[in-house]
Design a protein around this motif. Sequence first.
Motif, PDB file in Angstrom:
ATOM      1  N   GLN A   1       7.092   7.599 -11.563  1.00 56.21           N
ATOM      2  CA  GLN A   1       5.643   7.519 -11.699  1.00 56.21           C
ATOM      3  C   GLN A   1       5.060   8.575 -12.635  1.00 56.21           C
TER       4      GLN A   1
ATOM      5  N   THR B   1       1.192   4.342 -13.419  1.00 58.93           N
ATOM      6  CA  THR B   1       0.081   4.784 -12.576  1.00 58.93           C
ATOM      7  C   THR B   1      -0.625   6.004 -13.152  1.00 58.93           C
TER       8      THR B   1
ATOM      9  N   THR C   1       4.893  -1.308  -7.685  1.00 57.98           N
ATOM     10  CA  THR C   1       3.482  -1.021  -7.957  1.00 57.98           C
ATOM     11  C   THR C   1       2.657  -1.313  -6.715  1.00 57.98           C
ATOM     12  N   HIS C   2       1.425  -0.830  -6.688  1.00 53.96           N
ATOM     13  CA  HIS C   2       0.550  -1.253  -5.598  1.00 53.96           C
ATOM     14  C   HIS C   2      -0.532  -2.184  -6.133  1.00 53.96           C
TER      15      HIS C   2
ATOM     16  N   GLU D   1       0.830  -1.199   0.000  1.00 51.33           N
ATOM     17  CA  GLU D   1       0.000   0.000   0.000  1.00 51.33           C
ATOM     18  C   GLU D   1       0.868   1.255   0.000  1.00 51.33           C
ATOM     19  N   SER D   2       0.242   2.373  -0.245  1.00 52.66           N
ATOM     20  CA  SER D   2       0.940   3.652  -0.275  1.00 52.66           C
ATOM     21  C   SER D   2       1.666   3.919   1.052  1.00 52.66           C
ATOM     22  N   GLY D   3       2.892   4.369   0.957  1.00 47.85           N
ATOM     23  CA  GLY D   3       3.645   4.725   2.148  1.00 47.85           C
ATOM     24  C   GLY D   3       4.391   3.574   2.798  1.00 47.85           C
ATOM     25  N   CYS D   4       4.402   2.402   2.151  1.00 47.69           N
ATOM     26  CA  CYS D   4       5.031   1.252   2.794  1.00 47.69           C
ATOM     27  C   CYS D   4       6.538   1.214   2.570  1.00 47.69           C
TER      28      CYS D   4
ATOM     29  N   GLU E   1       6.304   2.595 -10.172  1.00 46.20           N
ATOM     30  CA  GLU E   1       4.939   2.844 -10.637  1.00 46.20           C
ATOM     31  C   GLU E   1       4.937   3.543 -11.998  1.00 46.20           C
TER      32      GLU E   1
ATOM     33  N   SER F   1       9.090   3.174  -2.812  1.00 49.93           N
ATOM     34  CA  SER F   1       9.950   4.171  -3.445  1.00 49.93           C
ATOM     35  C   SER F   1      11.228   4.374  -2.644  1.00 49.93           C
TER      36      SER F   1
END
Lengths: 330, 322
Positions: A100, A186, A215-216, A44-47, A183, A50
Motif C-alpha cells: 500500500q 490507496t 482493495t476496499h 472493509e478495513s480489518g477483514c 491496495e 492483507s
Amino acid sequence: MNKEPILKIEDLCVDFKTRTGSVRVLHHINLSVKAGESIGIVGESGCGKSMTALATMQLIPTPPGLISEGSVLLKGDDLLKLNEIQMRDVRGNEISMIFQEPMTSLNPVFKIGMQISENIIRHQGKTKKEAQELSVAMMRAVKIPGAARLIKRYPHELSGGMRQRVMIAMALSCQPSVLIADEPTTALDVTVQAQIFDLLRDVQQDMGTAIILITHDMGVIAENTQRVVVMYAGHKFEEGPVDEIIHHPKHPYTRGLIRCTPHLKKNMEHEREELSEIPGIVPDLSRLDGLCPFRPRCSEKRRQCDEQMPQEIQTGDGHFVCCWAAGEDQ
Amino acid sequence: MKFFYSLIKKVSYSLLLLLAVIVLNFLLLHIAPGDPVETLVAEMGGATPELIAQLRSDYGLDKSFPHQLLNYILRMAKGDLGMSFTYDQPVVKLIMGRLAATMILVLTALMLAVFLGTILGIMAAQKPKSFFSGFVTLISLAGYSAPVFWTGIMLLILFSYLVPIFPSFGMYEVGSSGNMLSYFLDVLHHLVLPALTLASIYLAVYSRIARASMMDVLGSDYIRTARSKGLSERVVVYKHALKNAVLPVITMAGLQFSQLIAGAVVVETVFSWPGMGQMAFEAILRRDHTLLLGILFFSTLIVIVVNLLTDMSYRLLDPRIK
Ligand SMILES: Nc1ncnc2c1ncn2[C@@H]1O[C@H](COP(=O)(O)OP(=O)(O)OP(=O)(O)O)[C@@H](O)[C@H]1O
Ligand SMILES: [Mg+2]
C-alpha cells in the motif's frame, strides 16, 4: 477460460495469539486465480485482506500468528509444506507482492537500482552488471522515464507514483506467476491511481501474470478485475464474476458495499436512490461466536442466522455466497 | 557540492564554539579560588615577596584580566599553550606525550561500546521476548547504573588480584624492551581492563538504543518488502535493517563522546593509565591553571573533531540528509 488455476488457496485458517487468547483472523478461506486472470479481494478495513496475502507469501509474523489449517497450492504444489528456505525461492520469484505505502516500502538507505537488481541476483544468479541492465529494462517496461539515470537515485528523490512503479518493477523483475497487489494505489492521488492500474493491466497482458488485487473500493474492482471475493471479519462472504456480483449481489454485505460506491450503485437492480453506508461497525474478532459475523449489522437477518453459520452455496456460474437470506431467494 | 558547503558551515561553527569554550574555560578557572603561585610557594616552603612578585609576572598573573584573556587567546591561536609550572615544560609537549594514551583508551572503549552494544542490541531485538534479550536488558541496566570507578575497581579485584590475568596499572611493563609486536601486545594486555571499564557504561546505552531502533526497523514496511523478495534472514537483518538501525547509535556515540572523555579521567586515575585525564586530575590538585586550560582546550578540540566525523559518517550512511 477453463484452465487450471495457477494459485489455489484452500480452507486457509490463520490464528493470532493475543493476551486474551487465540483469535482466528481467517476462517476457511478458499480462492483461486488462473494465469493471466485478475481477481479482486474486497472488504472493509480489518477483514483480513492483507492477512490472506501475507499468509500466501508466508510472511505472517510467527509467533504471534500461525497458519493453522489449509493449503496454498502453487501449480499444484502445497507451499505450506515447504520449509522457510524453500519458501524463499518462491517469494519474489514465483509470487511477488506490492504494498500500500510506496513511501515506506522501499529501503531509504539503498539506491533504487540496487533494490531491484537484488531480487534478480537472488533468484536468477545474474552478475551485478547483468542485473543492473535487467533492472533498467524492467524500469522502462513500467514506464519510468530516465530509468538509466534513476537507478542511482534514492527512494526519497522520487514521487509516490514513481516509487510504486519501482515497486512494480521490482515485483515483476523475475516474471512471477502471481502478483499480489495490496491496495497499491490507496496512498496515491486519483490520476496516478489510474496510471498504475493501466500499467498493471499492460504488464499482465505482456507477461500473463495472475493478479490478486486487494482493495476496499468496489469501483476499482469493477474496472480492473474479472472475478471478486468479498470478505468480512475473516470470512469469505461471496465470490463470483465481477459483472454478476455488481449487478446481482446476493449477500446483504456485498449489496451494502456496492451501495456506498458512487458510480456503481445505479447498476444494481431495484435499489433505493440514496448513497448509503452500512450501519454499525466491524466486529471485534476475539468476540465472534461461530455464527455469521455480519448478523448484528444485517438488515435481512433471519431466524436461522441466530442458530447456525450458513454454508457456502452456489447460485450461478462461478457465483458462491454464504448467507441464509441468499439461500431462500433460490 | 552541497556536502562541501555544509562541511564548511559546520567547521566555522566549530571554530566559533572553540573560541567560546576557550573564553569560558578561562573565566571559570579565573573565578576559582587559589592561585598557582600560592601553591608553588607553599610547595617550596615559603618565599620572599620579591620572588612571589617575580613569579607572578613570569606567569603573566599580574596583568589585568582582559589582558590575560587576550594574551591567552592569541597564544592559543599560535599553538602556544604556555608553560606548566609544575612540570616546568611546555603544555603542548606534555599533552602530546599523553594524548596517544588517552586516544588509545577512549577510541578502544568507543569501538567496544558501539560494536558490542550494536551486536547485543540486534541479537536481543530479533527475539525480544527471549531469555537472552532479558539478559541484555539486565546487564545494560547494571552497566548504566554502576559508577565507572566502581566497575573499574571490581574488574581490578576480579581479574587482577583474584584471578591475576591482567595487569593492574600502567600502559606497559616498565623496562621491557623488544620489537614492535611484543610492545603492541604488551599495551593491548594493559588496555583490556581500563577499556572494558570505560566501555561498560556506554555499552549499556548503545545496546539499549540498538535494540529499540532495531525492533523499530524490523517492523517497518521496507523490511517486509525485503522479506517478500525471498532474501535470507541474514541479509534482511544485517544489510537492510542494520544500516537503518545503526543511525541512532551513531548519533548517540557522537553526542556522548564528550562524556567518554570525562569518563577517561576517572578510568585513567583508577588504572594509573598515563593519559591526559590523569594529568588533568593532577593539574587540578596542584592548581596548574595553564596545564588544565591546555587539557580542556585539547579535549574540546577532540570532541569537536569527533562530532564532525560523526556528522559526516551519518551523511554517508543516510542519503536523505544533505
Ligand atoms: N499481531 C496481531 N495480533 C492480533 N490480531 C492481529 C494482528 N495483526 C493483525 N491482526 C488482525 O487481523 C485482522 C486482519 O487484518 P488485515 O491487515 O488483513 O486487514 P485488512 O483487510 O488488510 O485491512 P486494511 O484494509 O485496513 O488493510 C485485523 O482484524 C487485525 O485486527
Ligand atoms: Mg490491509
